[in-house]
Design a protein around this motif. Structure first.
Motif, PDB file in Angstrom:
ATOM      1  N   GLU A 287       0.826  -1.205   0.000  1.00 30.14           N
ATOM      2  CA  GLU A 287       0.000   0.000   0.000  1.00 30.14           C
ATOM      3  C   GLU A 287       0.863   1.258   0.000  1.00 30.14           C
ATOM      4  O   GLU A 287       0.556   2.240  -0.682  1.00 30.14           O
ATOM      5  CB  GLU A 287      -0.938  -0.013   1.207  1.00 30.14           C
ATOM      6  CG  GLU A 287      -1.817   1.213   1.356  1.00 30.14           C
ATOM      7  CD  GLU A 287      -2.891   1.350   0.282  1.00 30.14           C
ATOM      8  OE1 GLU A 287      -3.759   2.232   0.426  1.00 30.14           O
ATOM      9  OE2 GLU A 287      -2.854   0.584  -0.709  1.00 30.14           O
ATOM     10  N   SER A 288       1.951   1.236   0.744  1.00 34.40           N
ATOM     11  CA  SER A 288       2.833   2.405   0.761  1.00 34.40           C
ATOM     12  C   SER A 288       3.501   2.600  -0.601  1.00 34.40           C
ATOM     13  O   SER A 288       3.713   3.741  -1.040  1.00 34.40           O
ATOM     14  CB  SER A 288       3.892   2.265   1.861  1.00 34.40           C
ATOM     15  OG  SER A 288       4.793   1.218   1.573  1.00 34.40           O
ATOM     16  N   LEU A 289       3.822   1.499  -1.291  1.00 31.81           N
ATOM     17  CA  LEU A 289       4.381   1.613  -2.639  1.00 31.81           C
ATOM     18  C   LEU A 289       3.336   2.182  -3.604  1.00 31.81           C
ATOM     19  O   LEU A 289       3.659   2.996  -4.477  1.00 31.81           O
ATOM     20  CB  LEU A 289       4.860   0.241  -3.127  1.00 31.81           C
ATOM     21  CG  LEU A 289       6.113  -0.319  -2.459  1.00 31.81           C
ATOM     22  CD1 LEU A 289       6.372  -1.737  -2.929  1.00 31.81           C
ATOM     23  CD2 LEU A 289       7.324   0.560  -2.748  1.00 31.81           C
ATOM     24  N   ARG A 290       2.076   1.758  -3.447  1.00 28.25           N
ATOM     25  CA  ARG A 290       1.023   2.295  -4.307  1.00 28.25           C
ATOM     26  C   ARG A 290       0.908   3.802  -4.144  1.00 28.25           C
ATOM     27  O   ARG A 290       0.722   4.542  -5.116  1.00 28.25           O
ATOM     28  CB  ARG A 290      -0.318   1.630  -3.965  1.00 28.25           C
ATOM     29  CG  ARG A 290      -1.468   2.116  -4.863  1.00 28.25           C
ATOM     30  CD  ARG A 290      -2.806   1.577  -4.400  1.00 28.25           C
ATOM     31  NE  ARG A 290      -3.235   2.172  -3.147  1.00 28.25           N
ATOM     32  CZ  ARG A 290      -3.804   3.368  -3.025  1.00 28.25           C
ATOM     33  NH1 ARG A 290      -3.989   4.128  -4.098  1.00 28.25           N
ATOM     34  NH2 ARG A 290      -4.181   3.830  -1.848  1.00 28.25           N
ATOM     35  N   LEU A 291       1.020   4.272  -2.920  1.00 22.92           N
ATOM     36  CA  LEU A 291       0.840   5.689  -2.638  1.00 22.92           C
ATOM     37  C   LEU A 291       2.052   6.540  -3.008  1.00 22.92           C
ATOM     38  O   LEU A 291       1.914   7.734  -3.277  1.00 22.92           O
ATOM     39  CB  LEU A 291       0.524   5.889  -1.145  1.00 22.92           C
ATOM     40  CG  LEU A 291      -0.879   5.457  -0.697  1.00 22.92           C
ATOM     41  CD1 LEU A 291      -0.946   5.392   0.824  1.00 22.92           C
ATOM     42  CD2 LEU A 291      -1.922   6.420  -1.234  1.00 22.92           C
ATOM     43  N   SER A 292       3.237   5.952  -3.008  1.00 26.25           N
ATOM     44  CA  SER A 292       4.442   6.778  -3.111  1.00 26.25           C
ATOM     45  C   SER A 292       5.308   6.521  -4.334  1.00 26.25           C
ATOM     46  O   SER A 292       6.058   7.410  -4.748  1.00 26.25           O
ATOM     47  CB  SER A 292       5.311   6.581  -1.854  1.00 26.25           C
ATOM     48  OG  SER A 292       5.763   5.237  -1.765  1.00 26.25           O
ATOM     49  N   SER A 293       5.247   5.345  -4.924  1.00 28.37           N
ATOM     50  CA  SER A 293       6.172   5.041  -6.021  1.00 28.37           C
ATOM     51  C   SER A 293       5.755   5.761  -7.293  1.00 28.37           C
ATOM     52  O   SER A 293       4.565   5.929  -7.573  1.00 28.37           O
ATOM     53  CB  SER A 293       6.223   3.533  -6.280  1.00 28.37           C
ATOM     54  OG  SER A 293       4.964   3.070  -6.725  1.00 28.37           O
ATOM     55  N   ALA A 294       6.736   6.198  -8.055  1.00 29.10           N
ATOM     56  CA  ALA A 294       6.461   6.916  -9.308  1.00 29.10           C
ATOM     57  C   ALA A 294       7.434   6.469 -10.394  1.00 29.10           C
ATOM     58  O   ALA A 294       7.940   7.273 -11.176  1.00 29.10           O
ATOM     59  CB  ALA A 294       6.565   8.413  -9.090  1.00 29.10           C
ATOM     60  N   SER A 295       7.685   5.180 -10.447  1.00 24.90           N
ATOM     61  CA  SER A 295       8.624   4.657 -11.440  1.00 24.90           C
ATOM     62  C   SER A 295       7.932   4.497 -12.791  1.00 24.90           C
ATOM     63  O   SER A 295       6.711   4.479 -12.895  1.00 24.90           O
ATOM     64  CB  SER A 295       9.167   3.301 -10.978  1.00 24.90           C
ATOM     65  OG  SER A 295       8.100   2.381 -10.807  1.00 24.90           O
ATOM     66  N   MET A 296       8.756   4.377 -13.825  1.00 23.56           N
ATOM     67  CA  MET A 296       8.243   4.242 -15.180  1.00 23.56           C
ATOM     68  C   MET A 296       8.926   3.056 -15.846  1.00 23.56           C
ATOM     69  O   MET A 296      10.126   2.843 -15.675  1.00 23.56           O
ATOM     70  CB  MET A 296       8.524   5.533 -15.973  1.00 23.56           C
ATOM     71  CG  MET A 296       7.475   5.825 -16.993  1.00 23.56           C
ATOM     72  SD  MET A 296       7.519   7.511 -17.645  1.00 23.56           S
ATOM     73  CE  MET A 296       9.214   7.996 -17.617  1.00 23.56           C
ATOM     74  N   ASN A 297       8.169   2.266 -16.577  1.00 23.34           N
ATOM     75  CA  ASN A 297       8.697   1.114 -17.299  1.00 23.34           C
ATOM     76  C   ASN A 297       8.771   1.477 -18.770  1.00 23.34           C
ATOM     77  O   ASN A 297       7.747   1.774 -19.400  1.00 23.34           O
ATOM     78  CB  ASN A 297       7.772  -0.097 -17.077  1.00 23.34           C
ATOM     79  CG  ASN A 297       8.444  -1.396 -17.438  1.00 23.34           C
ATOM     80  OD1 ASN A 297       9.096  -1.484 -18.470  1.00 23.34           O
ATOM     81  ND2 ASN A 297       8.280  -2.397 -16.590  1.00 23.34           N
ATOM     82  N   ILE A 298       9.983   1.471 -19.324  1.00 24.18           N
ATOM     83  CA  ILE A 298      10.208   2.012 -20.672  1.00 24.18           C
ATOM     84  C   ILE A 298      10.605   0.911 -21.658  1.00 24.18           C
ATOM     85  O   ILE A 298      11.415   0.030 -21.332  1.00 24.18           O
ATOM     86  CB  ILE A 298      11.290   3.103 -20.632  1.00 24.18           C
ATOM     87  CG1 ILE A 298      10.740   4.354 -19.927  1.00 24.18           C
ATOM     88  CG2 ILE A 298      11.778   3.462 -22.035  1.00 24.18           C
ATOM     89  CD1 ILE A 298      11.744   5.461 -19.772  1.00 24.18           C
ATOM     90  N   ARG A 299      10.032   0.977 -22.856  1.00 20.40           N
ATOM     91  CA  ARG A 299      10.403   0.107 -23.965  1.00 20.40           C
ATOM     92  C   ARG A 299      10.722   0.978 -25.182  1.00 20.40           C
ATOM     93  O   ARG A 299      10.109   2.039 -25.374  1.00 20.40           O
ATOM     94  CB  ARG A 299       9.264  -0.851 -24.324  1.00 20.40           C
ATOM     95  CG  ARG A 299       8.817  -1.806 -23.217  1.00 20.40           C
ATOM     96  CD  ARG A 299       9.890  -2.857 -22.972  1.00 20.40           C
ATOM     97  NE  ARG A 299       9.418  -3.935 -22.120  1.00 20.40           N
ATOM     98  CZ  ARG A 299       9.474  -3.942 -20.794  1.00 20.40           C
ATOM     99  NH1 ARG A 299       9.950  -2.869 -20.180  1.00 20.40           N
ATOM    100  NH2 ARG A 299       9.067  -4.977 -20.091  1.00 20.40           N
ATOM    101  N   VAL A 300      11.668   0.524 -26.025  1.00 17.79           N
ATOM    102  CA  VAL A 300      12.045   1.253 -27.230  1.00 17.79           C
ATOM    103  C   VAL A 300      11.647   0.428 -28.447  1.00 17.79           C
ATOM    104  O   VAL A 300      11.959  -0.771 -28.533  1.00 17.79           O
ATOM    105  CB  VAL A 300      13.560   1.541 -27.265  1.00 17.79           C
ATOM    106  CG1 VAL A 300      13.932   2.269 -28.557  1.00 17.79           C
ATOM    107  CG2 VAL A 300      13.973   2.379 -26.059  1.00 17.79           C
ATOM    108  N   ALA A 301      10.932   1.060 -29.384  1.00 16.78           N
ATOM    109  CA  ALA A 301      10.472   0.363 -30.585  1.00 16.78           C
ATOM    110  C   ALA A 301      11.658  -0.005 -31.476  1.00 16.78           C
ATOM    111  O   ALA A 301      12.508   0.832 -31.769  1.00 16.78           O
ATOM    112  CB  ALA A 301       9.489   1.233 -31.357  1.00 16.78           C
ATOM    113  N   GLN A 302      11.702  -1.265 -31.913  1.00 13.78           N
ATOM    114  CA  GLN A 302      12.804  -1.754 -32.731  1.00 13.78           C
ATOM    115  C   GLN A 302      12.520  -1.614 -34.232  1.00 13.78           C
ATOM    116  O   GLN A 302      13.406  -1.820 -35.064  1.00 13.78           O
ATOM    117  CB  GLN A 302      13.080  -3.220 -32.403  1.00 13.78           C
ATOM    118  CG  GLN A 302      13.459  -3.460 -30.942  1.00 13.78           C
ATOM    119  CD  GLN A 302      14.702  -2.682 -30.548  1.00 13.78           C
ATOM    120  OE1 GLN A 302      15.797  -2.950 -31.042  1.00 13.78           O
ATOM    121  NE2 GLN A 302      14.531  -1.701 -29.661  1.00 13.78           N
ATOM    122  N   GLU A 303      11.266  -1.294 -34.588  1.00 13.00           N
ATOM    123  CA  GLU A 303      10.883  -1.161 -35.983  1.00 13.00           C
ATOM    124  C   GLU A 303       9.576  -0.366 -36.054  1.00 13.00           C
ATOM    125  O   GLU A 303       8.911  -0.158 -35.037  1.00 13.00           O
ATOM    126  CB  GLU A 303      10.678  -2.540 -36.621  1.00 13.00           C
ATOM    127  CG  GLU A 303       9.615  -3.358 -35.913  1.00 13.00           C
ATOM    128  CD  GLU A 303       9.534  -4.790 -36.418  1.00 13.00           C
ATOM    129  OE1 GLU A 303       8.409  -5.223 -36.732  1.00 13.00           O
ATOM    130  OE2 GLU A 303      10.585  -5.454 -36.492  1.00 13.00           O
TER     131      GLU A 303
END
Length: 346
Positions: A292-308
């Motif tokens: 619950e604390s991670l839900r309230l506080s985390s602000a990470s981003m998961n990034i992917r780069v298009a290969q084509e």
């Protein structure tokens, strides 16, 4: 900057590079995005940005054949059964730092910053668990100064990830070099109880003659950031939310006492307590409070780069055009605070 919003989709284009960033806002689409391994690559972004951020040469270059694959395989030592000795070691080091810095004080109260408390304990205990102990004694000297330098570097981390040249960031380059110098091979070779994960990585680096000692040290420094850069804030927020919610804190404390009692252990402040993996797995309220604390506080981003160039299928009715080099990002924080998903998100 161009901003276009659609249902379940947010697209941004920077005018400088003409690059699109596509934010996937519908959580039901996350699995399909993650499975697009051939067209959406996770490693391209990290293999480009991480060397610039931490100061080591790109390991995907022809100078270091096979090193990148070997490094990726080394992360298996942080999974499954390999976590048991790491957990035990972390428990022992937490007790060591707690006992010497906070518990052996004749019961006197002290006033201090909650974040500083969480940072000092987690930083040193994690360092001891991953990199080991000094040649003499049980704790490394100068840990507070190292942590101070680390915090200064960490404050500049978002700018480095955004690929702002480090020479534009004041004394950040000098601070980074100072931090890297802690991990030079001749110094690390004198440490004991080093984790299997770090030992394996050191062995891999030694197999490549073109990898300089300072480059090896930079790789080890990157692992330090990966270990505590997010863990310290997560520890602070979990502690903060529990302290601010006495009823929840009471339930978590009682759960720990009950699990220990069921194992025939009576909790006492005079005796160090080591929780096994089986006991930790039974701490449902504690796990819930952390999540619950991670839900309230985390602000990470998961990034992917298009290969084509390709059409990213969102569902039966919707798709979006993605160009080679464009970024597709998952941003869970936008969902965590959505009242349509969580009835009371705050």
């Amino acid at each position: 900057m161009f901003l276009q919003c659609g249902r379940g989709l947010l697209t941004c284009q920077t005018s400088v590079r003409g690059k699109y960033m596509t934010f996937i806002m519908d959580p039901l689409l996350y699995p399909s995005i993650i499975k697009q391994g051939r067209q959406l690559d996770f490693h391209e972004f990290t293999s480009k940005v991480a060397p610039l951020t931490f100061g080591y040469p790109p390991v995907l270059s022809s100078k270091f054949p096979g090193l990148w694959e070997q490094i990726k395989r080394s992360f298996q030592l942080l999974q499954g059964d390999h976590l048991v000795p790491l957990t035990d070691s972390m428990m022992g080091n937490l007790m060591l730092v707690f006992r010497q810095d906070h518990l052996d004080r004749d019961g006197d109260w002290r006033r201090g910053s909650l974040y500083e408390f969480c940072s000092s304990v987690m930083f040193e205990a994690t360092f001891l668990t991953i990199y080991g102990k000094p040649a003499t004694g049980s704790r490394h000297r100068g840990m507070d100064n190292m942590r101070k330098d680390f915090n200064e570097f960490d404050n500049m981390f978002p700018f480095l990830i955004a690929q702002i040249p480090i020479w534009l960031l004041g004394g950040t380059k000098a601070i980074r070099q100072k931090l890297i110098s802690y991990f030079l091979p001749q110094q690390m070779s004198r440490w004991s109880n080093t984790s299997q994960f770090i030992r394996r990585r050191s062995e891999l680096f030694d197999q490549h003659d073109k990898l300089k000692d300072i480059d090896k040290a930079a790789h080890h420094f990157a692992i330090l950031w990966a270990s505590v850069g997010n863990t310290v804030p997560a520890t602070f927020w979990a502690t903060y939310f529990l302290v601010s919610q006495p009823e929840a804190l009471k339930m978590v404390r009682q759960e720990i006492v009950d699990v220990l009692r069921d194992s025939g252990i009576k909790f006492s402040t005079d005796k160090d307590v080591m929780l096994s993996k089986e006991q930790l797995d039974k701490l449902i309220f504690l796990e819930s409070s952390i999540n619950e604390s991670l839900r309230l506080s985390s602000a990470s981003m998961n990034i992917r780069v298009a290969q084509e160039d390709f059409s990213l299928r969102l569902d039966n009715d919707r798709s979006v055009g993605v160009r080679k080099g464009d970024i597709v990002a998952l941003y869970p924080q936008s969902l965590h605070l959505d009242p349509e998903i969580y009835e009371d998100p705050q």
